[in-house]
Scaffold this active site. Structure first.
Site, mmCIF file in Angstrom:
data_model
loop_
_atom_site.group_PDB
_atom_site.id
_atom_site.type_symbol
_atom_site.label_atom_id
_atom_site.label_comp_id
_atom_site.label_asym_id
_atom_site.label_seq_id
_atom_site.Cartn_x
_atom_site.Cartn_y
_atom_site.Cartn_z
ATOM 1 N N GLY A 131 1.238 2.965 -1.152
ATOM 2 C CA GLY A 131 1.682 2.364 -2.402
ATOM 3 C C GLY A 131 1.210 0.933 -2.517
ATOM 4 C CB SER A 132 2.403 -1.818 -4.643
ATOM 5 O OG SER A 132 3.765 -1.963 -4.250
ATOM 6 N N GLY A 163 4.712 -2.051 0.557
ATOM 7 C CA GLY A 163 4.329 -1.915 1.954
ATOM 8 C C GLY A 163 4.868 -3.022 2.833
ATOM 9 C CD GLU A 170 -4.124 4.122 4.665
ATOM 10 O OE1 GLU A 170 -4.777 3.315 3.959
ATOM 11 O OE2 GLU A 170 -4.529 4.531 5.757
ATOM 12 C CB CYS A 221 -5.760 3.088 -3.057
ATOM 13 S SG CYS A 221 -6.139 4.582 -2.151
#
Length: 525
Positions: A253-254, A258, A275, A309
């Site tokens: 995610g963002s 994270g 990630e 991403c």
């Protein structure tokens, strides 16, 4: 540009898909693989398609008690699953892969309709699941350790890997099933059990996967608790991150999200696999094959409506070809077909929701205030076929790398054109001049330029490609990035090791007890 889907029998098509995949009008809050729970008395969330605004289904949202029940069930399942031989675990994963093949078209359509990516990308995402199952099956017979020589006579040393226990997986909306499978299938053959919290924006694909897995678990007479699903908001993710019973949390995610997960897991000395954001660039040198590069640029920038991403966000172009590249892109962009993701002629579907649309519009406004020039796109579409307000025209902006908005990751189809001069090292410096470090690419036919890009003073990203774009990684390689991307690695190569605990073993097969480093410590006469 496609503006209507009246030719598609969409209502029946989606109804058939939901029925095939076991999606009900109201779906429970959690699954332990065999048993569904959380049927009543919970808050609910209605899932609508960003493609047309229609309601797909409703989900119950899990509470803290539901979470605790899932964790306890997973703990008991781990006691059984870890003793199952790894090749037998691989056989279960093989059967899951076969079942995914059977449901590929239906699941691909649900991915497309719930998330908004075009159907071809939805199919590709399911294929990633199938591919990682195949990879995991082979891996189940290759969970190897290492043997080394001991300095002590008649001693043997080796390393081996053991399962960790519960692996928590927090996935993002843009790849609602693929990234979960990267984690879950590898963790499963490693002997771990999995608790999956899908994005609350796209939980129905998770429900569908649990129905598919349930068939395999039942046929193999396996206990509940190996593959678990829990539908919830950030509270559930926080519970998982702080829970000492979950030794590894894998979160996609963002960067903002994270950091919260990493801090919570780190505070209890757990393991996290992060990630996070990407701010990916393609470098075009004077020696680039522009015909090939343009295809990669457009797919990377507008595929999944810029919500990967690995999406291409910056295009770093040598000054001698800058005007030529800009002119070519400005001819292509206005003609890109935008429309319903299940329409076969569509290449660009909607953004996930109106919040994403607002972020897109705000970023364009801000970058122009900083000095950027909007060359094309940027409109929010309306009218026939676009009533949802989630469709936008991909934008191209002339900008400089130091602009605040260029330094940020906007999860939308904005491509920044940045000019460089001189040697390729100047372009590499621009590319590396952001906080994120996920994917990167260079287009050049010069060996000197491409090798510099791949050298240890070249790209600082976890992924560095030559003459292909930033988007569309294969499952055979480890996937992940550096800096604010989080440092995690998923999918192929030796990424499986993160799902296991490493142990060094020394065996003495003599009748003496020598100490290492020649230390003498005699307590006997």
């Amino acid at each position: 540009m496609k503006q209507t889907i009246e030719s598609l029998p969409l209502v029946k098509e989606i109804t058939d898909v939901l029925q095939q995949l076991g999606i009900k009008e109201v779906n429970p809050a959690y699954s332990t693989g065999l048993v569904w729970g959380g049927h009543e008395g919970r808050s609910t969330r209605t899932i609508t398609s960003p493609a047309d605004g229609n309601t797909i289904a409703t989900v119950n949202m899990a509470n803290a008690d539901d979470y605790d029940q899932v964790v306890q069930t997973a703990q008991e399942a781990f006691k059984v699953w870890r003793k199952t031989p790894a090749p037998k675990r691989g056989e279960v994963v093989r059967q899951i892969g076969d079942r995914l093949r059977k449901h590929k078209e239906a699941l691909g359509k649900l991915v497309s309709y719930e998330m908004g990516k075009i159907y071809q990308e939805g199919l590709g995402e399911v294929q990633e699941m199938i591919d990682i199952c195949d990879f995991a099956v082979g891996l189940s017979r290759q969970l190897h350790g290492f043997t080394m020589h001991s300095e002590r006579p008649q001693h043997r040393m080796y390393e081996q890997y053991h399962p960790l226990g519960i692996v928590g997986v927090i996935s993002a909306f843009n790849f609602p099933v693929a990234v979960w499978s990267w984690n879950a299938m590898l963790a499963a053959v490693c002997g771990d059990v999995i608790i999956w919290k899908p994005s609350e924006k796209t939980p129905l694909t998770g429900v569908a996967c649990q129905h598919i897995i349930r068939e395999v678990l039942t046929e193999n007479e396996l206990p509940e608790g190996i593959f678990n699903l829990i539908i919830g908001d950030a509270e559930i993710g926080s519970l998982m991150s702080h829970d000492k019973r979950v030794p590894l949390v894998s979160a996609t995610g963002s960067t903002h999200m994270g950091k919260k997960v990493g801090e919570a897991v780190g505070a209890r000395l757990g393991k996290s696999l992060l990630e996070l954001g990407g701010n990916n660039a393609i470098i075009l040198t004077e020696n680039a094959d522009l015909e090939m590069a343009l295809r990669a640029i457009v797919f990377g920038a507008v595929g999944t409506c810029g919500q990967r991403c690995t999406s291409t966000r910056r295009l770093i172009i040598h000054e001698n070809i800058y005007d030529q590249v800009k002119e070519r892109l400005l001819k292509v962009y206005p003609n890109l077909p935008i429309g319903h993701p299940l329409d076969s002629t569509t290449l660009i579907g909607p953004l996930i929701d109106k919040d994403a649309v607002n972020a897109f519009s705000n970023a364009l406004e801000k970058v122009q205030q900083e000095g950027g020039t909007l060359l094309t796109g940027g409109e929010v579409l309306s009218g026939d076929g676009f009533e949802t307000g989630t469709y936008v025209k991909p934008a191209i902006v002339e900008a400089e790398n130091h602009y605040e908005m260029v330094q940020e990751e906007t999860f939308a189809p904005i491509l920044y054109l940045i000019k460089y001069s001189g040697e390729v090292e100047n372009a590499i410096e621009i590319q590396n001049g952001v906080r994120q470090g996920l994917s990167s690419a260079i287009f050049s036919t010069s060996l000197l330029e491409t090798e510099a890009f791949l050298s240890h003073w070249g790209s600082d990203c976890g992924i560095a490609n030559v003459n292909i774009g930033t988007s569309g990684a294969e499952i055979g390689g480890a996937f992940g990035g550096e800096k604010e991307t989080g440092g995690g690695r998923e999918s192929g190569s030796d990424a499986w090791k993160v799902y296991m605990r490493r142990q060094t073993n020394t065996i003495n097969y003599s009748r003496e007890l020598p100490l290492a480093q020649g230390i003498k410590f005699d307590i006997m006469d």
